[in-house]
Design a protein around this motif. Sequence first.
Motif, PDB file in Angstrom:
ATOM      1  N   GLU A  29       4.189  14.257  14.404  1.00 28.47           N
ATOM      2  CA  GLU A  29       4.730  14.779  13.155  1.00 28.47           C
ATOM      3  C   GLU A  29       4.808  16.301  13.155  1.00 28.47           C
ATOM      4  O   GLU A  29       4.965  16.934  12.116  1.00 28.47           O
ATOM      5  CB  GLU A  29       3.886  14.290  11.975  1.00 28.47           C
ATOM      6  CG  GLU A  29       3.899  12.776  11.828  1.00 28.47           C
ATOM      7  CD  GLU A  29       3.251  12.317  10.541  1.00 28.47           C
ATOM      8  OE1 GLU A  29       3.239  13.091   9.568  1.00 28.47           O
ATOM      9  OE2 GLU A  29       2.770  11.181  10.494  1.00 28.47           O
TER      10      GLU A  29
ATOM     11  N   GLN B 212       3.380   1.264   5.311  1.00 24.65           N
ATOM     12  CA  GLN B 212       4.337   1.391   6.394  1.00 24.65           C
ATOM     13  C   GLN B 212       4.600   2.835   6.795  1.00 24.65           C
ATOM     14  O   GLN B 212       4.991   3.120   7.923  1.00 24.65           O
ATOM     15  CB  GLN B 212       5.664   0.735   5.982  1.00 24.65           C
ATOM     16  CG  GLN B 212       5.574  -0.767   5.775  1.00 24.65           C
ATOM     17  CD  GLN B 212       5.452  -1.512   7.096  1.00 24.65           C
ATOM     18  OE1 GLN B 212       6.346  -1.463   7.929  1.00 24.65           O
ATOM     19  NE2 GLN B 212       4.337  -2.200   7.288  1.00 24.65           N
ATOM     20  N   ASN B 213       4.386   3.759   5.865  1.00 25.72           N
ATOM     21  CA  ASN B 213       4.596   5.181   6.127  1.00 25.72           C
ATOM     22  C   ASN B 213       3.878   5.980   5.040  1.00 25.72           C
ATOM     23  O   ASN B 213       3.309   5.407   4.105  1.00 25.72           O
ATOM     24  CB  ASN B 213       6.098   5.530   6.177  1.00 25.72           C
ATOM     25  CG  ASN B 213       6.838   5.022   4.953  1.00 25.72           C
ATOM     26  OD1 ASN B 213       6.444   5.323   3.813  1.00 25.72           O
ATOM     27  ND2 ASN B 213       7.900   4.254   5.147  1.00 25.72           N
ATOM     28  N   ARG B 214       3.892   7.298   5.165  1.00 24.82           N
ATOM     29  CA  ARG B 214       3.138   8.120   4.218  1.00 24.82           C
ATOM     30  C   ARG B 214       3.736   8.092   2.814  1.00 24.82           C
ATOM     31  O   ARG B 214       3.060   8.352   1.825  1.00 24.82           O
ATOM     32  CB  ARG B 214       3.039   9.560   4.741  1.00 24.82           C
ATOM     33  CG  ARG B 214       2.066  10.416   3.923  1.00 24.82           C
ATOM     34  CD  ARG B 214       1.770  11.763   4.535  1.00 24.82           C
ATOM     35  NE  ARG B 214       0.945  11.614   5.722  1.00 24.82           N
ATOM     36  CZ  ARG B 214       1.343  11.903   6.941  1.00 24.82           C
ATOM     37  NH1 ARG B 214       2.575  12.329   7.144  1.00 24.82           N
ATOM     38  NH2 ARG B 214       0.539  11.746   7.963  1.00 24.82           N
TER      39      ARG B 214
ATOM     40  N   GLN C 150      13.765   9.678   9.590  1.00 22.74           N
ATOM     41  CA  GLN C 150      12.688   9.790   8.614  1.00 22.74           C
ATOM     42  C   GLN C 150      11.521  10.610   9.155  1.00 22.74           C
ATOM     43  O   GLN C 150      10.912  11.399   8.432  1.00 22.74           O
ATOM     44  CB  GLN C 150      12.207   8.400   8.187  1.00 22.74           C
ATOM     45  CG  GLN C 150      13.230   7.606   7.394  1.00 22.74           C
ATOM     46  CD  GLN C 150      13.587   8.298   6.088  1.00 22.74           C
ATOM     47  OE1 GLN C 150      12.754   8.961   5.473  1.00 22.74           O
ATOM     48  NE2 GLN C 150      14.836   8.155   5.665  1.00 22.74           N
ATOM     49  N   ALA C 151      11.196  10.420  10.441  1.00 22.42           N
ATOM     50  CA  ALA C 151      10.107  11.193  11.047  1.00 22.42           C
ATOM     51  C   ALA C 151      10.452  12.679  11.090  1.00 22.42           C
ATOM     52  O   ALA C 151       9.598  13.542  10.850  1.00 22.42           O
ATOM     53  CB  ALA C 151       9.818  10.674  12.458  1.00 22.42           C
TER      54      ALA C 151
ATOM     55  N   GLU D 133      10.083  14.165   7.662  1.00 21.37           N
ATOM     56  CA  GLU D 133       8.658  14.297   7.342  1.00 21.37           C
ATOM     57  C   GLU D 133       8.078  15.548   7.996  1.00 21.37           C
ATOM     58  O   GLU D 133       7.271  16.268   7.403  1.00 21.37           O
ATOM     59  CB  GLU D 133       7.900  13.054   7.801  1.00 21.37           C
ATOM     60  CG  GLU D 133       6.445  13.022   7.368  1.00 21.37           C
ATOM     61  CD  GLU D 133       6.280  12.917   5.867  1.00 21.37           C
ATOM     62  OE1 GLU D 133       5.318  13.519   5.356  1.00 21.37           O
ATOM     63  OE2 GLU D 133       7.105  12.259   5.201  1.00 21.37           O
TER      64      GLU D 133
ATOM     65  N   TRP E 225       2.990   5.132  12.404  1.00 22.82           N
ATOM     66  CA  TRP E 225       3.544   4.505  11.220  1.00 22.82           C
ATOM     67  C   TRP E 225       4.408   3.326  11.643  1.00 22.82           C
ATOM     68  O   TRP E 225       5.294   3.487  12.481  1.00 22.82           O
ATOM     69  CB  TRP E 225       4.364   5.505  10.405  1.00 22.82           C
ATOM     70  CG  TRP E 225       3.577   6.643   9.848  1.00 22.82           C
ATOM     71  CD1 TRP E 225       3.702   7.959  10.179  1.00 22.82           C
ATOM     72  CD2 TRP E 225       2.537   6.571   8.868  1.00 22.82           C
ATOM     73  NE1 TRP E 225       2.811   8.725   9.470  1.00 22.82           N
ATOM     74  CE2 TRP E 225       2.071   7.895   8.657  1.00 22.82           C
ATOM     75  CE3 TRP E 225       1.946   5.525   8.155  1.00 22.82           C
ATOM     76  CZ2 TRP E 225       1.047   8.186   7.762  1.00 22.82           C
ATOM     77  CZ3 TRP E 225       0.925   5.815   7.263  1.00 22.82           C
ATOM     78  CH2 TRP E 225       0.493   7.126   7.073  1.00 22.82           C
TER      79      TRP E 225
ATOM     80  N   GLN F 261       8.983   4.133   9.524  1.00 24.58           N
ATOM     81  CA  GLN F 261       9.183   5.398   8.824  1.00 24.58           C
ATOM     82  C   GLN F 261      10.238   5.302   7.725  1.00 24.58           C
ATOM     83  O   GLN F 261      10.210   6.060   6.758  1.00 24.58           O
ATOM     84  CB  GLN F 261       9.600   6.483   9.824  1.00 24.58           C
ATOM     85  CG  GLN F 261       8.471   6.994  10.702  1.00 24.58           C
ATOM     86  CD  GLN F 261       7.634   8.047  10.023  1.00 24.58           C
ATOM     87  OE1 GLN F 261       7.710   8.237   8.819  1.00 24.58           O
ATOM     88  NE2 GLN F 261       6.822   8.757  10.779  1.00 24.58           N
TER      89      GLN F 261
END
Length: 391
Positions: free
Chosen positions: A160, A311-313, A114-115, A118, A251, A254
Amino acid sequence: MGEQGKAKAANGRYNTDEVTKRVVWTQSAGHCELCGADLMHDYRAGKPMRWGEVAHILPASPKGPRGREDHDETKAESLTSDTANLMLLCPSCHDKIDRDADGYPESDLSGLHQAYLERVRLAATTPDGGRAIPVVVQSQHFTTINDISVRDLLVAMSSEGLTAFDHPIKITFPAPSHRGRDAHYWQNIQDSVQHELKHQLTRRGGAYGDAPALAVVGLADIPALIMLGQSLGDRSKRLLFSYNREHQLRWPNQSAEPPNFLFSPPVDGEGPLALVLSLSAQVPPRDVEEALPGARIAELSIPEPSYAMVQNRRVIHAFRDALQTHLSRLEAMTAGTIHVFAAIPAALAIEFGALLTTQHQHAYLIFDRDKDNQNRFTPTLQLGRQAQEVH
């Protein structure tokens, strides 16, 4: 899932269909998600070549690497063409994660996956090759001092794939006087946001042409953060970071899905409209009615309000999407002011303020709890059309 995705090979593994493989290659930008190797070019032969492999986080068979007790035939089949379960890796990294499954558990690989996605999205949408100006905004009125260091923000940006350019901006709001958070306090906050921050951003925007991208973290009163978001404006390219005591600016998860946002519309009538945001905690209706008698309450909430909800963006994006439609509907119900009672994390307060700059012409009166007045909600500041300081 296509028939090809359902086909089972002789070794007992399910095959990922070709369409899904192309999606994985595309969303990973043709690079190994662990070591970053360019999988579209063969440097030995000096020519284009696809040499990467689509790898499974949870295996394509019940007994593969990282397979749990509940990872049966049905789950193996359903996940073999699920892009959330698939990574693009070079052969070396693929072999490494499967040989050392304990060293590369599902939770770690899902977070890395997930990172990585992103960072790809970030590079595709941010100007100047993934560069941004770091912005830290914080206040001094909390019982315990919470200082967000610029270094922590730079580390979070780097994780990121985002690098800083120009000097960071750090603004610490003036502390309340002996009179508490009165009208003079809010005027000082407004001056800090609208003059100091805007002046620095305007100067740097002029130096770099287009408005620069911003990496923003804030920790202050909810009204101040909403004002910060409105000052930044919805047109700015911004990436919000969220601070909490346990994870700092990292985060927490992610791969976590955003919560389900629930909306309760207001009842019919002539009373003033109140927009209640119960996301970090539940806002009791009686507290709203005490501050705004006769209020018709519209509420945006989640099943289990918590300060740890961001929890994440993706949670920030989901909040924005959920709120945008409902704001337009509320504005269609009244020509008057919309009264806001918010229990929301800092990042969502900033996003709410930015949202008010997009075709929302109503006046919004922001209430906040006043510890000097038995923690009751009191009006603090007005934003939007005909905005003026509330005395």
